[in-house]
Design a protein around this motif. Structure first.
Motif, mmCIF file in Angstrom:
data_model
loop_
_atom_site.group_PDB
_atom_site.id
_atom_site.type_symbol
_atom_site.label_atom_id
_atom_site.label_comp_id
_atom_site.label_asym_id
_atom_site.label_seq_id
_atom_site.Cartn_x
_atom_site.Cartn_y
_atom_site.Cartn_z
ATOM 1 N N LEU A 174 5.633 11.727 -11.756
ATOM 2 C CA LEU A 174 5.625 13.193 -11.905
ATOM 3 C C LEU A 174 4.206 13.659 -12.243
ATOM 4 C CD1 LEU A 174 8.900 13.406 -14.009
ATOM 5 C CD2 LEU A 174 8.652 13.989 -11.610
ATOM 6 N N GLU A 175 3.486 12.819 -12.937
ATOM 7 C CA GLU A 175 2.059 12.941 -13.274
ATOM 8 C C GLU A 175 1.707 14.115 -14.187
ATOM 9 O OE1 GLU A 175 1.451 10.256 -12.148
ATOM 10 O OE2 GLU A 175 1.993 9.994 -10.059
ATOM 11 N N ALA A 176 2.049 15.337 -13.790
ATOM 12 C CA ALA A 176 1.580 16.483 -14.578
ATOM 13 C C ALA A 176 2.624 17.580 -14.569
ATOM 14 C CB ALA A 176 0.262 16.996 -14.004
ATOM 15 N N ASP A 183 7.500 -2.246 -4.554
ATOM 16 C CA ASP A 183 6.635 -1.472 -3.648
ATOM 17 C C ASP A 183 6.061 -0.277 -4.397
ATOM 18 O OD1 ASP A 183 8.072 -3.163 -2.095
ATOM 19 O OD2 ASP A 183 9.033 -1.628 -0.885
ATOM 20 N N ASP A 184 4.832 0.078 -4.060
ATOM 21 C CA ASP A 184 4.237 1.247 -4.704
ATOM 22 C C ASP A 184 5.058 2.480 -4.362
ATOM 23 O OD1 ASP A 184 2.213 -0.376 -5.696
ATOM 24 O OD2 ASP A 184 1.278 -0.372 -3.720
ATOM 25 N N ILE A 185 5.680 2.417 -3.203
ATOM 26 C CA ILE A 185 6.649 3.449 -2.841
ATOM 27 C C ILE A 185 7.677 2.785 -1.928
ATOM 28 C CG2 ILE A 185 5.295 4.323 -0.866
ATOM 29 C CD1 ILE A 185 6.327 7.142 -1.991
ATOM 30 N N SER A 244 0.835 -1.195 0.000
ATOM 31 C CA SER A 244 0.000 0.000 0.000
ATOM 32 C C SER A 244 0.880 1.259 0.000
ATOM 33 C CB SER A 244 -0.983 -0.011 1.177
ATOM 34 O OG SER A 244 -2.034 0.889 0.921
ATOM 35 N N CYS A 245 0.292 2.413 0.242
ATOM 36 C CA CYS A 245 1.049 3.664 0.162
ATOM 37 C C CYS A 245 0.371 4.699 1.051
ATOM 38 C CB CYS A 245 1.074 4.153 -1.288
ATOM 39 S SG CYS A 245 1.827 5.780 -1.473
ATOM 40 N N PRO A 246 1.165 5.512 1.752
ATOM 41 C CA PRO A 246 0.539 6.536 2.604
ATOM 42 C C PRO A 246 0.017 7.729 1.802
ATOM 43 C CG PRO A 246 2.929 6.618 2.819
ATOM 44 C CD PRO A 246 2.625 5.486 1.888
ATOM 45 N N GLY A 247 0.386 7.838 0.517
ATOM 46 C CA GLY A 247 -0.121 8.926 -0.323
ATOM 47 C C GLY A 247 -1.614 8.738 -0.580
ATOM 48 N N ARG A 248 -2.268 9.792 -1.060
ATOM 49 C CA ARG A 248 -3.710 9.684 -1.335
ATOM 50 C C ARG A 248 -4.049 10.287 -2.694
ATOM 51 N NH1 ARG A 248 -3.396 6.116 1.427
ATOM 52 N NH2 ARG A 248 -4.289 5.718 3.475
ATOM 53 N N CYS A 249 -3.234 9.995 -3.698
ATOM 54 C CA CYS A 249 -3.514 10.499 -5.044
ATOM 55 C C CYS A 249 -4.851 9.904 -5.493
ATOM 56 C CB CYS A 249 -2.389 10.102 -5.989
ATOM 57 S SG CYS A 249 -0.766 10.531 -5.331
ATOM 58 N N ASN A 250 -5.732 10.742 -6.018
ATOM 59 C CA ASN A 250 -7.110 10.260 -6.182
ATOM 60 C C ASN A 250 -7.357 9.432 -7.445
ATOM 61 O OD1 ASN A 250 -7.240 12.173 -8.159
ATOM 62 N ND2 ASN A 250 -8.582 13.571 -7.037
ATOM 63 N N PHE A 251 -6.304 9.203 -8.248
ATOM 64 C CA PHE A 251 -6.439 8.303 -9.399
ATOM 65 C C PHE A 251 -5.864 6.930 -9.060
ATOM 66 C CE2 PHE A 251 -2.461 10.592 -9.544
ATOM 67 C CZ PHE A 251 -1.544 9.560 -9.616
ATOM 68 N N CYS A 252 -5.252 6.816 -7.879
ATOM 69 C CA CYS A 252 -4.399 5.663 -7.602
ATOM 70 C C CYS A 252 -5.136 4.570 -6.828
ATOM 71 C CB CYS A 252 -3.179 6.125 -6.815
ATOM 72 S SG CYS A 252 -2.066 4.772 -6.432
ATOM 73 N N TYR A 253 -4.936 3.368 -7.297
ATOM 74 C CA TYR A 253 -5.576 2.197 -6.703
ATOM 75 C C TYR A 253 -4.710 1.639 -5.568
ATOM 76 C CZ TYR A 253 -8.205 -2.256 -7.067
ATOM 77 O OH TYR A 253 -8.987 -3.351 -6.833
ATOM 78 N N CYS A 254 -3.376 1.811 -5.734
ATOM 79 C CA CYS A 254 -2.427 1.173 -4.802
ATOM 80 C C CYS A 254 -2.670 1.603 -3.363
ATOM 81 C CB CYS A 254 -0.994 1.525 -5.179
ATOM 82 S SG CYS A 254 -0.609 1.183 -6.885
ATOM 83 N N CYS A 255 -2.985 2.911 -3.181
ATOM 84 C CA CYS A 255 -3.110 3.413 -1.812
ATOM 85 C C CYS A 255 -4.410 2.940 -1.158
ATOM 86 C CB CYS A 255 -3.012 4.935 -1.792
ATOM 87 S SG CYS A 255 -4.260 5.744 -2.785
ATOM 88 N N LEU A 256 -5.283 2.284 -1.932
ATOM 89 C CA LEU A 256 -6.533 1.774 -1.354
ATOM 90 C C LEU A 256 -6.371 0.332 -0.879
ATOM 91 C CD1 LEU A 256 -8.934 3.161 -4.115
ATOM 92 C CD2 LEU A 256 -8.365 4.212 -1.918
ATOM 93 N N HIS A 267 -4.709 15.469 -6.197
ATOM 94 C CA HIS A 267 -4.330 15.353 -4.773
ATOM 95 C C HIS A 267 -2.917 14.791 -4.622
ATOM 96 C CE1 HIS A 267 -8.811 15.190 -3.333
ATOM 97 N NE2 HIS A 267 -8.538 16.232 -4.078
ATOM 98 N N LYS A 268 -2.031 15.228 -5.503
ATOM 99 C CA LYS A 268 -0.670 14.680 -5.509
ATOM 100 C C LYS A 268 0.171 15.257 -4.372
ATOM 101 C CE LYS A 268 2.385 12.039 -7.183
ATOM 102 N NZ LYS A 268 2.272 10.608 -7.395
ATOM 103 N N GLN A 269 -0.226 16.403 -3.893
ATOM 104 C CA GLN A 269 0.491 17.081 -2.799
ATOM 105 C C GLN A 269 1.957 17.358 -3.122
ATOM 106 O OE1 GLN A 269 -0.768 14.487 0.500
ATOM 107 N NE2 GLN A 269 -2.087 16.172 1.125
ATOM 108 N N TYR A 292 9.655 5.975 -6.358
ATOM 109 C CA TYR A 292 9.660 6.996 -5.305
ATOM 110 C C TYR A 292 8.782 8.175 -5.710
ATOM 111 C CZ TYR A 292 12.701 5.963 -1.359
ATOM 112 O OH TYR A 292 13.204 5.462 -0.192
ATOM 113 N N ARG A 293 8.338 8.903 -4.716
ATOM 114 C CA ARG A 293 7.623 10.153 -4.975
ATOM 115 C C ARG A 293 8.651 11.257 -5.211
ATOM 116 N NH1 ARG A 293 2.259 11.409 -3.017
ATOM 117 N NH2 ARG A 293 3.077 13.509 -2.691
ATOM 118 N N ALA A 294 8.282 12.225 -6.036
ATOM 119 C CA ALA A 294 9.200 13.329 -6.338
ATOM 120 C C ALA A 294 9.523 14.131 -5.081
ATOM 121 C CB ALA A 294 8.581 14.237 -7.395
HETATM 122 S S1 SF4 Z 1 0.437 7.521 -7.076
HETATM 123 FE FE1 SF4 Z 1 2.213 6.835 -5.915
HETATM 124 S S2 SF4 Z 1 2.376 8.296 -4.226
HETATM 125 FE FE2 SF4 Z 1 0.310 8.528 -5.063
HETATM 126 S S3 SF4 Z 1 -0.936 7.178 -3.797
HETATM 127 FE FE3 SF4 Z 1 -0.296 6.011 -5.592
HETATM 128 S S4 SF4 Z 1 1.534 4.906 -5.000
HETATM 129 FE FE4 SF4 Z 1 1.177 6.537 -3.508
#
Ligand code: SF4
Length: 452
Positions: free
Chosen positions: A294-296, A237-239, A195-207, A306-308, A267-269
């Motif tokens: 990097l997404e955008a 790992d997702d991260i 899983s991942c502590p991030g909360r990007c709203n397109f991402c399935y991994c963090c759910l 919600h990439k923060q 990794y996250r940027a």
């Molecule tokens: S996109 Fe990456 S950083 Fe964002 S919630 Fe998903 S795994 Fe985590």
């Protein structure tokens, strides 16, 4: 003692013939190890490697239980593989797992499936195969079908990553030439966190795992890496680790044990931008490539997702990786509502940063994510194979569908040209290799993808 067949369906798109990235079936190797430890006889059938058609394997191996995993794109294949198993061996039990089933278990409710694992990692599977009659009573993390065809849902449970055994890699060693990351390989895979502590709203991994990020014991992870006879290790790992103490501990153990590997991580940027010293530490123990979301290329879009992070953070991250000679795969998203200007800016951005590897995924609103809620009324396909980040699954908001694809492919042509043919050469080789495998497989009497 049961005979258990562990199945990963093949991929069913044009890109599956191109062999750009092929990952070992780590989840099946782990399940196989769990089952072997419980005294069962196991066999892995991997539709990606396609050594032998599925039906003859079923006929010869005569499993008591067939376990099938896969992603959303393989949803229909998973159901077909389950149906085929029941047809060939009446009475066989079928269990489904994997990341799509974790949040979308209802997709697999049907007469060809007996159990679905929707949470808890290996625990539900381990408990189930520990019972001679495969009785699911009292096992958390699964759904099961009753005699009257109704389904029972047992509560979600969290996984304990330290229950995961060090997998038997026999399957990897027997097929290692297939497994690589964009030409780097052979490449083995390791999971150190879930899983991942991030909360990007397109991402399935963090759910996944109920949104709880959990890491495996450091010593055990390093012990696993030390035992892998392969120079490239892709940490899936997702991260990768975020805790500075854990990263320092990982680097120390790798050094102490004299482990020499080339690592590929996600990794996250913002982590890279804020932790140059830790990135250098990882480089010194073999970090070769970082996949960065990097997404955008504009702060508004990053905010929408919600990439923060911000564009300034992305720039700093790229500067750090470049400064220390660490490879970077930039992962971008092309929004369903992208304009022509967005495509042009992205191409310029990739060119400006001389990103040797850059991938742009079309925003794919996966069921379960907030983006799905946004786009669910604009969906234009229910074919799961198209949910592969390379197809439009919802109507584009700012141009016609044909124009969107034109701009999408044009972007990739620009990236390929920028890399002076290096990628074209790799893609050409990969395509020929994929085609050869396909032809030799067809030559063995199986001309169609899927169970046969
Ligand atoms: S996109 Fe990456 S950083 Fe964002 S919630 Fe998903 S795994 Fe985590």
């Amino acid at each position: 003692m049961m005979r258990i067949l562990l199945v990963r369906p093949g991929y069913e798109s044009i890109f599956s013939h191109m062999d750009i990235v092929t990952v070992e079936p780590l989840e099946l190797e782990i399940l196989s190890t769990v089952a072997a430890q419980a005294g069962h006889q196991c066999r892995i059938w991997d539709g990606v490697v396609q050594e032998e058609p599925y039906v003859p394997v079923l006929q010869k191996f005569r499993p008591d239980l067939v376990a099938i995993t896969g992603y959303i794109t393989q949803k229909n294949s998973i159901c077909r593989y389950a149906e085929t198993a029941k047809k060939v061996i009446p009475g066989v039990k079928v269990i489904i797992g994997g990341v799509h089933a974790e949040l979308n278990y209802r997709d697999f409710y049907g007469p060809a499936v007996d159990f679905i694992v929707h949470s808890g990692g290996i625990k539900p599977f381990q408990k189930l195969i520990g019972r001679e009659d495969l009785s699911p009573q009292g096992i958390g993390g699964i759904c099961f079908r009753q005699d009257d065809e109704t389904w029972v849902f047992h509560e979600k449970i969290q996984m304990d990553p330290d229950e995961i055994p060090i997998p038997d890699r026999s399957f990897f060693y027997a097929h290692q030439d297939h497994f690589h990351y964009a030409g780097l390989g052979p490449c083995a895979t390791v999971k150190t966190a879930y899983s991942c502590p991030g909360r990007c709203n397109f991402c399935y991994c963090c759910l996944l795992n109920g949104g709880k990020y959990v890491c495996r014991d450091l010593e055990k992870t390093v012990e696993e890496i030390a035992a892998i006879d392969c120079d490239y290790i892709w940490i899936l790992d997702d991260i990768f680790y975020l805790d500075p103490g854990r990263i320092r501990g990982f680097a120390r153990l790798i050094k102490e044990r004299g482990i020499q590997k080339n690592f590929i991580v996600y990794y996250r940027a913002d982590f890279i931008a804020e932790n140059e010293e830790l990135i250098v530490l990882l480089k010194n123990i073999g970090l070769k490539m970082v996949l960065v979301g990097l997404e955008a290329f504009d702060d508004d879009r990053l905010g929408e997702y919600h990439k923060q992070t911000s564009c300034a953070v992305n720039e700093k991250c790229l500067d750090i990786l470049k400064k220390h000679g660490i490879g970077c795969t930039g992962l971008f998203i092309l929004d369903i509502d992208a304009t022509k200007k967005d495509f042009d800016i992205l191409a310029r951005y990739v060119k400006k940063h001389r990103l040797a590897l850059a991938t742009a995924a079309i925003l794919t609103p996966l069921p379960g994510t907030a983006q799905y809620e946004k786009f669910k009324d604009r969906l234009i396909t229910d074919d799961p194979r198209q949910w592969d980040f390379l197809h439009l699954v919802a109507a584009p908001g700012n141009m016609r569908k044909g124009r969107f694809y034109f701009e999408f492919y044009r972007f990739y042509v620009q990236v390929l040209r920028m890399n002076q043919g290096k990628w074209l050469l790799h893609l050409g080789r990969a395509f020929i290799k994929g085609l050869r495998q396909k032809l030799s497989f067809m030559g063995r009497g199986n001309a169609k993808v899927g169970p046969s």
